[in-house]
Scaffold this motif. Structure first.
Motif, short mmCIF file in Angstrom:
data_model
loop_
_atom_site.label_atom_id
_atom_site.label_comp_id
_atom_site.label_asym_id
_atom_site.label_seq_id
_atom_site.Cartn_x
_atom_site.Cartn_y
_atom_site.Cartn_z
N GLY A 127 0.54 36.44 -29.10
CA GLY A 127 1.97 36.38 -29.34
C GLY A 127 2.31 35.78 -30.69
O GLY A 127 3.28 36.19 -31.34
N ALA A 128 1.53 34.80 -31.12
CA ALA A 128 1.78 34.21 -32.44
C ALA A 128 1.68 35.27 -33.53
O ALA A 128 2.47 35.27 -34.48
CB ALA A 128 0.78 33.07 -32.70
N VAL A 129 0.74 36.18 -33.34
CA VAL A 129 0.60 37.29 -34.31
C VAL A 129 1.75 38.28 -34.13
O VAL A 129 2.38 38.70 -35.10
CB VAL A 129 -0.77 37.99 -34.13
CG1 VAL A 129 -0.86 39.24 -35.01
CG2 VAL A 129 -1.91 37.03 -34.43
N GLU A 178 -5.68 26.43 -37.74
CA GLU A 178 -4.66 26.79 -38.74
C GLU A 178 -3.31 27.13 -38.11
O GLU A 178 -2.26 26.80 -38.66
CB GLU A 178 -5.16 27.96 -39.59
CG GLU A 178 -4.25 28.28 -40.77
CD GLU A 178 -4.83 29.34 -41.69
OE1 GLU A 178 -4.03 29.92 -42.46
OE2 GLU A 178 -6.06 29.59 -41.64
N PHE A 179 -3.33 27.81 -36.96
CA PHE A 179 -2.09 28.31 -36.37
C PHE A 179 -1.78 27.72 -34.99
O PHE A 179 -0.98 28.29 -34.24
CB PHE A 179 -2.13 29.84 -36.28
CG PHE A 179 -2.25 30.51 -37.62
CD1 PHE A 179 -1.20 30.49 -38.52
CD2 PHE A 179 -3.43 31.13 -37.99
CE1 PHE A 179 -1.31 31.09 -39.76
CE2 PHE A 179 -3.56 31.74 -39.23
CZ PHE A 179 -2.49 31.72 -40.12
N GLY A 180 -2.39 26.59 -34.66
CA GLY A 180 -2.17 25.96 -33.36
C GLY A 180 -0.71 25.61 -33.10
O GLY A 180 -0.23 25.74 -31.97
N ASP A 181 0.00 25.18 -34.15
CA ASP A 181 1.42 24.85 -33.97
C ASP A 181 2.25 26.08 -33.64
O ASP A 181 3.16 26.04 -32.81
CB ASP A 181 1.97 24.15 -35.22
CG ASP A 181 1.81 24.98 -36.49
OD1 ASP A 181 0.84 25.77 -36.57
OD2 ASP A 181 2.64 24.82 -37.41
N VAL A 182 1.91 27.22 -34.24
CA VAL A 182 2.63 28.46 -33.97
C VAL A 182 2.27 28.96 -32.56
O VAL A 182 3.13 29.44 -31.81
CB VAL A 182 2.32 29.55 -35.02
CG1 VAL A 182 3.07 30.84 -34.71
CG2 VAL A 182 2.66 29.06 -36.41
N ARG A 183 1.02 28.80 -32.17
CA ARG A 183 0.59 29.18 -30.83
C ARG A 183 1.38 28.38 -29.79
O ARG A 183 1.79 28.92 -28.76
CB ARG A 183 -0.92 28.94 -30.66
CG ARG A 183 -1.44 29.41 -29.32
CD ARG A 183 -2.92 29.01 -29.13
NE ARG A 183 -3.45 29.52 -27.89
CZ ARG A 183 -3.19 28.99 -26.69
NH1 ARG A 183 -2.42 27.92 -26.58
NH2 ARG A 183 -3.71 29.53 -25.61
N LYS A 184 1.59 27.11 -30.07
CA LYS A 184 2.35 26.25 -29.14
C LYS A 184 3.79 26.74 -29.01
O LYS A 184 4.35 26.80 -27.92
CB LYS A 184 2.31 24.80 -29.62
CG LYS A 184 2.88 23.83 -28.64
CD LYS A 184 2.68 22.39 -29.12
CE LYS A 184 3.24 21.44 -28.10
NZ LYS A 184 3.04 20.04 -28.50
N LYS A 185 4.41 27.13 -30.11
CA LYS A 185 5.77 27.69 -30.06
C LYS A 185 5.78 28.99 -29.27
O LYS A 185 6.71 29.26 -28.50
CB LYS A 185 6.31 27.94 -31.48
CG LYS A 185 6.78 26.70 -32.18
CD LYS A 185 7.42 27.10 -33.51
CE LYS A 185 8.09 25.93 -34.17
NZ LYS A 185 8.85 26.30 -35.36
N THR A 186 4.75 29.80 -29.49
CA THR A 186 4.66 31.08 -28.78
C THR A 186 4.58 30.86 -27.28
O THR A 186 5.15 31.62 -26.50
CB THR A 186 3.43 31.88 -29.26
OG1 THR A 186 3.53 32.04 -30.68
CG2 THR A 186 3.35 33.23 -28.61
#
Length: 184
Positions: free
Chosen positions: A20-22, A46-54
């Motif tokens: 989902g982050a992608v 690198e994208f853990g914060d975006v994954r959490k938002k997702t």
């Protein structure tokens, strides 16, 4: 599963939140993304914060969080959350169709039924705020009801297995927690 979305089921078998982050946030994919490989550790760092938002988006949809509520949950602005909800439904159009069918069922036939036959009825009212609240609840009803029933079946199976195979399964069932079971 309830929506019949093959894309959502496939993504859930991989890593729904990373995918989902992608798909929603447009972050860089990883090698193997197209083959549903799990994300590598460098990507998660690198994208853990975006994954959490997702994750907030993915769990907000069944609760029918609107852009304002979602923005508070994932600490973002309303405009971005409006776009994220839209991208979610673009990624999983069958889910949008399911949501719309659930909302319609509040008015006609006036109830919704879970896959296990549990039914939630809705009275007829002209109060638009009440109808809107019922429509949000309706979307979540079949999901939560199904999870609860599956957990009941799992608990029963765990109990039966222990009885049927003494000595093979040494555990005590301590506590069901949401969609999991704590064993000792």
């Amino acid at each position: 599963y309830l929506s019949g979305s093959k894309a959502l089921v496939q993504d859930a078998k991989s890593d729904l939140h990373s995918r989902g982050a992608v798909n929603y946030f447009g972050v860089k994919s990883w090698p193997g993304f197209e083959d549903y490989a799990p994300p590598p550790s460098w990507w998660l760092e690198e994208f853990g914060d975006v994954r959490k938002k997702t994750k907030g988006v993915n769990f907000g949809i069944p609760y029918q969080l609107g852009p304002s509520s979602l923005s508070r949950k994932i600490k973002s602005n309303v405009e971005e959350c409006t776009g994220l909800i839209s991208k979610y439904y673009q990624t999983y159009p069958d889910v949008l169709e399911y949501v719309n069918q659930c909302k319609e069922s509040v008015l006609n036939p006036g109830h919704i039924e879970s896959p296990y036959g549990h039914r939630r009825r809705f009275a007829q009212t002209s109060d638009e705020a009440v109808v809107a609240a019922w429509q949000r609840e309706c979307v979540n009803f079949a999901i939560q009801g199904t999870v609860a029933k599956v957990l009941n079946v799992a608990l029963s199976n765990l109990y039966d297995y222990r009885i049927l195979f003494p000595g093979k399964a040494e555990y005590r069932i301590l506590l069901p927690i949401h969609d999991a079971v704590l064993l000792e």
